[in-house]
Scaffold this active site. Structure first.
Site, PDB file in Angstrom:
ATOM      1  N   GLU A   1      -4.836  -7.092   9.643  1.00 19.59           N
ATOM      2  CA  GLU A   1      -5.165  -6.102  10.662  1.00 19.59           C
ATOM      3  C   GLU A   1      -6.399  -6.473  11.473  1.00 19.59           C
ATOM      4  OE1 GLU A   1      -3.059  -3.970  11.387  1.00 19.59           O
ATOM      5  OE2 GLU A   1      -2.369  -2.699   9.761  1.00 19.59           O
TER       6      GLU A   1
ATOM      7  N   LYS B   1     -14.489  -2.723   9.602  1.00 18.97           N
ATOM      8  CA  LYS B   1     -14.845  -3.474   8.393  1.00 18.97           C
ATOM      9  C   LYS B   1     -13.931  -4.681   8.220  1.00 18.97           C
ATOM     10  CE  LYS B   1     -11.237  -2.111   5.795  1.00 18.97           C
ATOM     11  NZ  LYS B   1     -10.348  -2.960   4.963  1.00 18.97           N
TER      12      LYS B   1
ATOM     13  N   ARG C   1      12.504   0.006   5.815  1.00 20.53           N
ATOM     14  CA  ARG C   1      13.528  -0.258   6.835  1.00 20.53           C
ATOM     15  C   ARG C   1      14.671  -1.114   6.297  1.00 20.53           C
ATOM     16  NH1 ARG C   1      10.420  -3.125  11.484  1.00 20.53           N
ATOM     17  NH2 ARG C   1       8.826  -1.673  10.791  1.00 20.53           N
TER      18      ARG C   1
ATOM     19  N   ALA D   1      -4.072  -2.034  -2.993  1.00 18.05           N
ATOM     20  CA  ALA D   1      -2.802  -1.494  -3.462  1.00 18.05           C
ATOM     21  C   ALA D   1      -2.606  -1.728  -4.959  1.00 18.05           C
ATOM     22  CB  ALA D   1      -1.658  -2.121  -2.671  1.00 18.05           C
TER      23      ALA D   1
ATOM     24  N   ASN E   1      -7.963  -9.908   5.045  1.00 22.04           N
ATOM     25  CA  ASN E   1      -8.908 -10.248   6.107  1.00 22.04           C
ATOM     26  C   ASN E   1      -9.951 -11.240   5.610  1.00 22.04           C
ATOM     27  OD1 ASN E   1      -8.252  -8.248   8.470  1.00 22.04           O
ATOM     28  ND2 ASN E   1      -8.129  -7.036   6.606  1.00 22.04           N
TER      29      ASN E   1
ATOM     30  N   PHE F   1       0.820  -1.203   0.000  1.00 16.03           N
ATOM     31  CA  PHE F   1       0.000   0.000   0.000  1.00 16.03           C
ATOM     32  C   PHE F   1       0.856   1.258   0.000  1.00 16.03           C
ATOM     33  CE2 PHE F   1      -3.277   2.945   1.771  1.00 16.03           C
ATOM     34  CZ  PHE F   1      -4.216   2.756   0.778  1.00 16.03           C
TER      35      PHE F   1
ATOM     36  N   SER G   1      -9.981   0.471  -1.020  1.00 17.67           N
ATOM     37  CA  SER G   1      -8.841   0.539  -1.930  1.00 17.67           C
ATOM     38  C   SER G   1      -7.989  -0.697  -1.792  1.00 17.67           C
ATOM     39  CB  SER G   1      -7.991   1.777  -1.623  1.00 17.67           C
ATOM     40  OG  SER G   1      -7.597   1.798  -0.261  1.00 17.67           O
TER      41      SER G   1
ATOM     42  N   GLY H   1     -10.409   4.171   3.360  1.00 13.61           N
ATOM     43  CA  GLY H   1     -11.481   3.962   2.398  1.00 13.61           C
ATOM     44  C   GLY H   1     -11.250   2.733   1.542  1.00 13.61           C
TER      45      GLY H   1
ATOM     46  N   ASP I   1     -15.861   0.774   2.252  1.00 16.04           N
ATOM     47  CA  ASP I   1     -14.778  -0.161   2.536  1.00 16.04           C
ATOM     48  C   ASP I   1     -15.323  -1.525   2.960  1.00 16.04           C
ATOM     49  OD1 ASP I   1     -12.110  -0.735   2.527  1.00 16.04           O
ATOM     50  OD2 ASP I   1     -11.581   0.561   4.198  1.00 16.04           O
TER      51      ASP I   1
END
Length: 316
Positions: free
Chosen positions: A266, A181, A29, A133, A246, A10, A131, A129, A234
């Protein structure tokens, strides 16, 4: 200049989209990953097939973000506080825009609240919102919500011809929609993975949306915010596409198959964080509780569905 902190799919996609308007620094990183992206003009690990424009500069040096007046924080929600603790002084000069969706497991805080706790002088904003990637990286039309107390200037800077931002000052509502969501997407994926059908998915989406509204109202968010892109939009996308991690986690749970443990999902941590807060505050969240039971393997999918269907009949 705009900076993007986080070299995942993303973050890379946002950096690609925004580089159409000017130079963008993309921090990761990993020095090896930064060199590979610079040499091959592609993030082959997370966003294969998308060419990195010349105006996008990959780097592993946080000092390279010093000239950025806007920095997008595209890191996993549960890592946000650690990133701010490690690099806060190097980021504090810029307007910080959280691009993660979730609730912090240990505190129950949303992304903008974590930023405020870590950097009290910051003016956090939130980009959220419906989306994926891959869509953003390929330049496909996408509409998102930009939540900020004073977001007009940010809206102009972060909008592109194919990335359309709608503005709200309800940061809490936008954050709740984006976080919750993901929980409902796990539930919907489990239903489809178990062969329960599209009607069951539609019921879970609708009643899940009711849970989202209850939780948001309890946190003084505006219900109309959740009716927009950051909530309903979303929810529709994430509960119906296998591009969603998810949703794919839910599919694996429902089908009884394995899911790659290294993939950031997440909704797993968020479901536990939300359930804990809901219990403390007496917010009725039966689908969320069911998702937690499935993740913790304290209940079977059949048991969760039986419990949901056995709840007292009531008005909608």
């Amino acid at each position: 200049m705009i900076g993007v902190l986080g070299g995942g799919a993303f973050g890379t996609a946002l950096a690609v989209a925004l580089s159409a308007k000017g130079p963008v620094a993309l921090w990761t990183r990993s020095a090896e990953a930064a060199r590979a992206m610079a040499d091959h003009r592609e993030n082959a690990t997370y966003l294969p097939g998308v060419t990195l424009p010349d105006g996008l500069r990959p780097t592993d040096r946080i000092a390279d973000l010093a000239d950025c007046d806007i920095i997008l924080l595209s890191v996993p929600m549960q890592q946000l506080r650690g990133v701010l603790a490690a690099h806060g002084p190097a980021l504090a000069h810029a307007r910080l825009v959280a691009c993660c969706k979730g609730i912090e497991l240990d505190t129950g805080l949303a992304p903008h609240q974590v930023i405020s706790a870590a950097l009290p002088d910051a003016r956090p904003a939130l980009l959220t919102g419906p989306s994926f990637a891959a869509d953003i990286g390929r330049g496909l039309p996408t509409a998102l919500t930009l939540a900020a107390s004073d977001g007009a200037g940010l809206q102009e800077r972060l909008s592109t011809p194919v990335l359309r931002l709608y503005r709200t000052d309800d940061l809490t509502g936008a954050a709740m929609g984006g976080a919750l969501k993901n929980v409902m997407a796990i539930a919907c994926g489990a239903a489809i993975g178990a062969g329960l059908g599209d009607s069951a998915r539609a019921a879970l989406m609708t009643r899940g949306y009711a849970e989202m509204l209850r939780y948001a109202r309890a946190h003084d968010a505006r219900p109309d915010t959740l009716a927009g892109l950051s909530g309903l939009g979303d929810l529709a996308l994430t509960c119906m596409s296998e591009q969603s991690r998810n949703y794919r986690l839910g599919l694996a749970i429902g089908a009884g198959t394995g899911f790659h443990p290294a993939r950031t999902v997440e909704g797993a941590a968020t479901s536990r964080a939300v359930a804990a807060v809901a219990r403390q505050r007496g917010i009725d969240m039966p689908i969320t509780e069911g998702v937690v039971a499935l993740l913790d393997r304290t209940e079977t999918l059949a048991g969760v569905m039986d419990r949901l269907l056995a709840r007292p009949l009531k008005e909608e």
